[in-house]
Design a protein around this motif. Structure first.
Motif, PDB file in Angstrom:
ATOM      1  N   VAL A   1       1.152  -1.294  -0.445  1.00 37.22           N
ATOM      2  CA  VAL A   1       0.591   0.341   0.115  1.00 37.22           C
ATOM      3  C   VAL A   1       0.911   1.320  -0.013  1.00 37.22           C
ATOM      4  CG1 VAL A   1      -0.483  -0.188   2.214  1.00 37.22           C
ATOM      5  CG2 VAL A   1      -1.634   1.282   0.889  1.00 37.22           C
ATOM      6  N   GLU A   2       0.455   2.129  -0.648  1.00 37.96           N
ATOM      7  CA  GLU A   2       1.108   3.929  -0.699  1.00 37.96           C
ATOM      8  C   GLU A   2       0.367   4.962  -0.210  1.00 37.96           C
ATOM      9  OE1 GLU A   2       3.082   7.191  -3.687  1.00 37.96           O
ATOM     10  OE2 GLU A   2       2.648   4.797  -4.463  1.00 37.96           O
TER      11      GLU A   2
ATOM     12  N   GLU B   1     -11.320  -3.828  -3.281  1.00 38.38           N
ATOM     13  CA  GLU B   1     -11.286  -3.266  -4.913  1.00 38.38           C
ATOM     14  C   GLU B   1     -10.988  -2.133  -5.316  1.00 38.38           C
ATOM     15  OE1 GLU B   1     -14.039  -5.631  -7.522  1.00 38.38           O
ATOM     16  OE2 GLU B   1     -15.769  -6.119  -5.562  1.00 38.38           O
ATOM     17  N   TYR B   2     -11.145  -1.383  -4.528  1.00 42.12           N
ATOM     18  CA  TYR B   2     -10.650   0.509  -5.162  1.00 42.12           C
ATOM     19  C   TYR B   2      -9.928   1.036  -3.741  1.00 42.12           C
ATOM     20  CZ  TYR B   2     -13.025  -2.036  -8.650  1.00 42.12           C
ATOM     21  OH  TYR B   2     -13.834  -2.465  -9.385  1.00 42.12           O
ATOM     22  N   VAL B   3     -10.003   2.227  -3.441  1.00 46.14           N
ATOM     23  CA  VAL B   3      -9.358   2.655  -3.068  1.00 46.14           C
ATOM     24  C   VAL B   3     -10.664   3.797  -2.661  1.00 46.14           C
ATOM     25  CG1 VAL B   3      -7.891   4.992  -1.630  1.00 46.14           C
ATOM     26  CG2 VAL B   3      -6.968   3.285  -3.490  1.00 46.14           C
ATOM     27  N   ARG B   4     -11.531   4.789  -3.519  1.00 42.95           N
ATOM     28  CA  ARG B   4     -12.501   5.549  -3.161  1.00 42.95           C
ATOM     29  C   ARG B   4     -13.694   5.156  -4.730  1.00 42.95           C
ATOM     30  NH1 ARG B   4      -7.874   7.465  -4.077  1.00 42.95           N
ATOM     31  NH2 ARG B   4      -7.457   8.597  -1.695  1.00 42.95           N
TER      32      ARG B   4
ATOM     33  N   GLU C   1     -13.220   5.544  -8.469  1.00 43.72           N
ATOM     34  CA  GLU C   1     -12.012   5.026  -8.909  1.00 43.72           C
ATOM     35  C   GLU C   1     -13.080   3.878  -9.506  1.00 43.72           C
ATOM     36  OE1 GLU C   1      -8.935   3.963  -7.202  1.00 43.72           O
ATOM     37  OE2 GLU C   1      -7.873   5.807  -6.505  1.00 43.72           O
TER      38      GLU C   1
ATOM     39  N   CYS D   1     -14.587  -0.276  -1.417  1.00 45.58           N
ATOM     40  CA  CYS D   1     -13.960   0.697  -1.687  1.00 45.58           C
ATOM     41  C   CYS D   1     -13.212   1.397  -0.097  1.00 45.58           C
ATOM     42  CB  CYS D   1     -14.877   2.396  -1.844  1.00 45.58           C
ATOM     43  SG  CYS D   1     -15.594   2.105  -3.630  1.00 45.58           S
TER      44      CYS D   1
ATOM     45  N   ARG E   1      -2.742   6.234  -1.731  1.00 42.59           N
ATOM     46  CA  ARG E   1      -3.671   6.351  -3.527  1.00 42.59           C
ATOM     47  C   ARG E   1      -3.229   5.427  -3.803  1.00 42.59           C
ATOM     48  NH1 ARG E   1       1.892   6.636  -7.227  1.00 42.59           N
ATOM     49  NH2 ARG E   1       1.065   7.978  -9.003  1.00 42.59           N
ATOM     50  N   ARG E   2      -2.511   3.960  -3.519  1.00 45.68           N
ATOM     51  CA  ARG E   2      -3.101   3.221  -3.871  1.00 45.68           C
ATOM     52  C   ARG E   2      -2.698   1.704  -3.228  1.00 45.68           C
ATOM     53  NH1 ARG E   2       2.237   3.054  -9.033  1.00 45.68           N
ATOM     54  NH2 ARG E   2       3.662   4.096  -6.870  1.00 45.68           N
ATOM     55  N   PHE E   3      -3.121   0.651  -3.651  1.00 46.04           N
ATOM     56  CA  PHE E   3      -2.736  -0.787  -3.031  1.00 46.04           C
ATOM     57  C   PHE E   3      -2.907  -2.068  -4.208  1.00 46.04           C
ATOM     58  CE2 PHE E   3      -7.365  -0.516  -2.893  1.00 46.04           C
ATOM     59  CZ  PHE E   3      -7.865  -1.722  -2.680  1.00 46.04           C
ATOM     60  N   SER E   4      -2.253  -2.466  -3.625  1.00 47.58           N
ATOM     61  CA  SER E   4      -2.136  -4.323  -4.713  1.00 47.58           C
ATOM     62  C   SER E   4      -2.141  -5.223  -3.401  1.00 47.58           C
ATOM     63  CB  SER E   4      -0.783  -4.310  -5.438  1.00 47.58           C
ATOM     64  OG  SER E   4      -0.903  -3.702  -5.995  1.00 47.58           O
TER      65      SER E   4
END
Length: 216
Positions: free
Chosen positions: A75-76, A107-110, A113, A156, A188-191
């Motif tokens: 995660v960032e 599945e998504y940050v917000r 998206e 989200c 910002r993002r994650f995997s």
């Protein structure tokens, strides 16, 4: 009523807010500790909103591995300065968010998206379900919107209940930290990687597993 120094100290320890803010919240809440906490949270969110437009390009990429390598998360999370990025407060937040991703499978940050085609697909499913229940057209559309809101809360990250305190969302957690730290913070993002993902296997409750590990 008179607010004691002990009350102010307790509220400050429980919320991390400034002494004068704690005293004012207790005064406004007439000494009710829970109400004062709620007031600070509301005011903290308002303060956080003012910082939301500021550029956040520093931060951390956090890795979290669960269950001996069965689940992995990257995660960032961004903040404004490298000074804040290196504080225990910020590092703890980033770790909590990584654990949230591991446990709750967003599945998504917000919601912004979520692709339009995904939203339309979900709506069509919810509409068919409501119509199959024999609901009038006006009711059908309200049911579709209600079920779409539930989808956002599950899919989200920022809208999910925080695993360590389900009374707040991850977004509220972040905003509280913005208020406390004094800088804009942005996920910002994650995997998320899960061993054997897509292969048939027995169902497991990863949220319970992650929380059990936290409590050790």
């Amino acid at each position: 009523m008179a607010i004691t120094a002990a009350q102010v100290k307790e509220l400050r320890e429980r919320t991390g807010a400034g002494m004068m803010d704690c005293k004012k919240a207790l005064t406004d809440a007439e000494g009710d500790m829970d109400k004062a906490i709620q007031l600070l949270r509301e005011r903290g969110l308002a303060a956080a909103a003012k910082k939301a437009g500021r550029v956040a390009t520093e931060g951390l990429v956090e890795a979290y591995i669960h269950g001996g390598g069965r689940i992995g998360v990257l995660v960032e999370v961004n903040c404004e300065t490298d000074f804040v990025a290196n504080t225990d407060e910020f590092r703890s937040l980033v770790k909590d968010i990584a654990m949230q991703v591991a446990a709750s499978r967003p599945e998504y940050v917000r919601r912004e998206e979520v692709p339009a085609e995904v939203i339309e697909k979900e709506k069509s499913i919810y509409r068919a379900q409501a119509e199959a229940e024999g609901k009038p057209a006006a009711i059908v559309e309200r049911m579709v919107e209600g079920r779409l809101e539930k989808f956002y809360k599950e899919a989200c990250l920022l809208e999910q209940p925080f695993i360590k305190n389900p009374d707040i969302t991850v977004e509220q957690l972040v905003k509280e930290k913005i208020s406390k730290i004094g800088e804009n913070i942005s996920v910002r993002r994650f995997s998320r990687f899960e061993l054997g993902e897509g292969l048939e296997k027995k169902e497991e409750n990863f949220a319970e597993e992650v929380m059990a590990q936290v409590k050790r």
